[in-house]
Design an enzyme around this catalytic site. Structure first.
Site, mmCIF file in Angstrom:
data_model
loop_
_atom_site.group_PDB
_atom_site.id
_atom_site.type_symbol
_atom_site.label_atom_id
_atom_site.label_comp_id
_atom_site.label_asym_id
_atom_site.label_seq_id
_atom_site.Cartn_x
_atom_site.Cartn_y
_atom_site.Cartn_z
ATOM 1 N N HIS A 123 0.871 -1.179 0.000
ATOM 2 C CA HIS A 123 0.000 0.000 0.000
ATOM 3 C C HIS A 123 0.912 1.234 0.000
ATOM 4 O O HIS A 123 2.016 1.192 0.535
ATOM 5 C CB HIS A 123 -0.830 -0.047 1.285
ATOM 6 N N ASP A 200 2.972 -4.916 8.030
ATOM 7 C CA ASP A 200 1.771 -4.107 7.860
ATOM 8 C C ASP A 200 0.588 -5.064 7.980
ATOM 9 O O ASP A 200 0.278 -5.807 7.051
ATOM 10 C CB ASP A 200 1.808 -3.413 6.493
ATOM 11 N N GLN A 203 -4.575 -5.441 6.944
ATOM 12 C CA GLN A 203 -5.595 -6.314 6.370
ATOM 13 C C GLN A 203 -5.670 -7.680 7.043
ATOM 14 O O GLN A 203 -6.470 -8.522 6.638
ATOM 15 C CB GLN A 203 -5.345 -6.498 4.859
#
Ligand code: C6P
Length: 405
Positions: A123, A200, A203
């Site tokens: 992202h 990260d 999600q």
């Protein structure tokens, strides 16, 4: 135990609304989930009866607020299995958490000639902060490539790691394709080269078991609003010894020990990284979201969503002229697709007219879109309150859209 989506749906009041006169089919959960009733109740309670600043007052409301705020920290610690509660830093969200690490590393730790490895599928919030940090010190961002299915090329990753690698930053799950990355293996490989690893987990945190001890990651970032919780609240997990080596991020109240014009000293963890009045109501209500997820059972959530993914993949792949982008072996319940002769924005608009909310565009992953050879996709992302009937509604609406376009 399997989940009961009918019962779960009763906990999400927004599901009762009509959109363009149709029942809402909300399939934009990767962007932000709807909010569950206990979270809404807690926010309402805070602002109605409990609002006050925290970590400052000796009065009842301030102490009560401080206790509840710190209870969320303990809940997050348990949720991700961190060793210490002070390894949990509250931020505004994943973006803020990654910027914190990148900015602090660029002030004394990251050196000219160092390399930061990030994958093609990141992202933008896991790309741009690293570019900005590298620019400041003369370090370099190096891309870990992905294959045509949208999976990280592990052999290439192995070759890119070197003694110049200072940090690897990688999504646990790709927001645009749903690929679940082999981060445990990737972390082991990074550590073998003395590099730090940031996961990260934007999600993954609401969709699969997270265990920072078992993963042995150095940092992890995620957002409450993708976990049925409030916006404006995020988490940065960092190993105690590493956080202690970083300089503070922002200056202000709460992050100091003693301030004088001659020399200011800083507070201990986690306060050193939490300058200013935080999103108190949001953090307190985030605990209700974590309790909600824990109550359902994260493995039950994973299994249910996997069932939806399998069902939706089969149905959508069968539509002529529609192609799924991102076909990794290990996937979460995210389906990105393109349609012959149709722009994803038009697909999104026509689905919206039928009450179906999907996201269209580049999903803040422009390098990945380029790699996959598409300018944009339409993306349906599923969670616990979605049902097979909603998948059927999506499929029928895609076919109708295709015929119209
Ligand atoms: N992805 C999506 O529609 P924030 O905005 O800070 O809460 O999260 C940023 C972020 C970072 N990493 C990943 C993997 C993400 O998916 C996101 C947010 C949303 O896909 C909004 S762009």
């Amino acid at each position: 135990m399997s989940l009961d989506p009918k019962k779960i749906r009763e906990d999400f009041p927004e599901l009762a609304i009509k959109v363009h006169g149709k029942d809402l089919v909300y399939l934009d959960n990767a962007a932000s989930t709807l909010k569950c009733a206990p979270v809404i109740k807690e926010i309402n309670k805070h602002y109605s009866l409990e609002a006050a600043n925290i970590h400052r007052g000796v009065h009842f409301l301030s102490e009560q607020g401080t206790r509840k705020f710190e209870e969320t920290r303990l809940a997050v610690q348990k949720f991700i299995n961190a060793k210490h509660d002070h390894e949990i830093i509250f931020t505004k969200g994943t973006t803020d958490s990654i910027n914190l690490v990148a900015d602090c590393l660029a002030r004394g730790i990251l050196q000219a000639g160092d390399e930061i490895l990030i994958s093609t599928m990141e992202h933008h919030s896991n790309i741009v902060p690293w570019q900005m940090a590298c620019e400041r010190v003369g370090a370099k961002v190096v891309e870990i490539p992905v294959n045509d299915s949208g999976e990280i090329k592990l052999d290439e990753y192995r070759k890119l790691l070197s003694d110049k690698t200072r940090l690897v930053a990688c999504a646990h799950i790709s927001n645009a394709l749903g690929t679940i990355n082999p981060i445990k293996k990737m972390i082991e490989l990074a550590h073998a080269h003395g590099a730090l690893f940031l996961v990260d987990a934007a999600q993954s945190a609401a969709h699969m078991k997270i265990n920072v001890e078992a993963l042995n990651c150095d940092f992890m970032a995620f957002s409450s609003h993708k976990m049925f919780g409030p916006t404006g609240v995020g988490v940065l997990y960092g190993k105690e010894e590493i956080l202690n080596k970083l300089p503070p991020y922002q200056g202000g109240g709460d992050m100091i020990d003693v301030v004088s014009f001659e020399k200011t000293t800083y507070n201990t963890l986690p306060h050193k990284f939490e300058a200013g009045t935080p999103h108190i109501a949001g953090v307190i209500a985030f605990k209700a979201a974590i309790d909600y997820i824990t109550g359902l059972g994260i493995d039950n959530i994973y299994n249910y969503e996997h069932e939806l993914l399998t069902y939706a993949t089969e149905k959508i792949s069968a539509i002529e002229g529609v192609r799924i982008v991102g076909t990794a072996k290990d996937k979460s319940a995210v389906i990105s697709f393109v349609m012959d002769g149709a722009h994803p924005h038009d697909i999104g608009t026509l689905l919206d007219r039928q009450g179906i909310a999907v996201r269209t565009g580049h999903h803040c992953t422009q390098p990945l879109m380029k790699r996959m050879g598409v300018p944009a996709t339409a993306r349906a992302s599923f969670t616990i309150y979605n049902t097979k009937e909603e998948v059927d509604a999506l499929v029928a609406a895609i076919i109708k859209t295709k015929d119209f376009l």
